[in-house]
Design a protein around this motif. Structure first.
Motif, PDB file in Angstrom:
ATOM      1  N   LEU A   1      -3.832   1.926  -2.846  1.00  0.00           N
ATOM      2  CA  LEU A   1      -4.890   0.914  -2.723  1.00  0.00           C
ATOM      3  C   LEU A   1      -5.342   0.436  -4.097  1.00  0.00           C
ATOM      4  CD1 LEU A   1      -6.973   2.402   0.206  1.00  0.00           C
ATOM      5  CD2 LEU A   1      -5.224   0.634   0.287  1.00  0.00           C
TER       6      LEU A   1
ATOM      7  N   ALA B   1       0.827  -1.211   0.000  1.00  0.00           N
ATOM      8  CA  ALA B   1       0.000   0.000   0.000  1.00  0.00           C
ATOM      9  C   ALA B   1       0.860   1.259   0.000  1.00  0.00           C
ATOM     10  CB  ALA B   1      -0.929  -0.002   1.212  1.00  0.00           C
TER      11      ALA B   1
ATOM     12  N   PHE C   1      -2.546  -4.258  -3.968  1.00  0.00           N
ATOM     13  CA  PHE C   1      -2.786  -4.275  -2.523  1.00  0.00           C
ATOM     14  C   PHE C   1      -3.815  -5.336  -2.151  1.00  0.00           C
ATOM     15  CE2 PHE C   1      -5.704  -2.948   0.863  1.00  0.00           C
ATOM     16  CZ  PHE C   1      -4.844  -3.017   1.944  1.00  0.00           C
TER      17      PHE C   1
END
Length: 51
Positions: free
Chosen positions: A23, A18, A27
């Motif tokens: 994101l 991350a 991730f």
């Protein structure tokens, strides 16, 4: 790769991914791998960080 990234990739792989990619799908894939099996999550984190 810094010492912090290596440390996080070993102990908290999703956080390391991350921090590097945000994101994104990398991730989420890493989070699933880490929840199911820890070692594949670590391997995937190193792959993402070195790619």
């Amino acid at each position: 790769m810094s010492f912090l990234q290596i440390f996080l990739a070993i102990f908290l792989p999703p956080l390391a991914v991350a921090m590097e990619k945000g994101l994104t799908s990398a991730f989420w894939i890493n989070l699933i791998l880490t929840c199911l099996f820890f070692i594949p999550g670590v391997i995937h984190a190193f792959y993402v960080l070195t790619k």
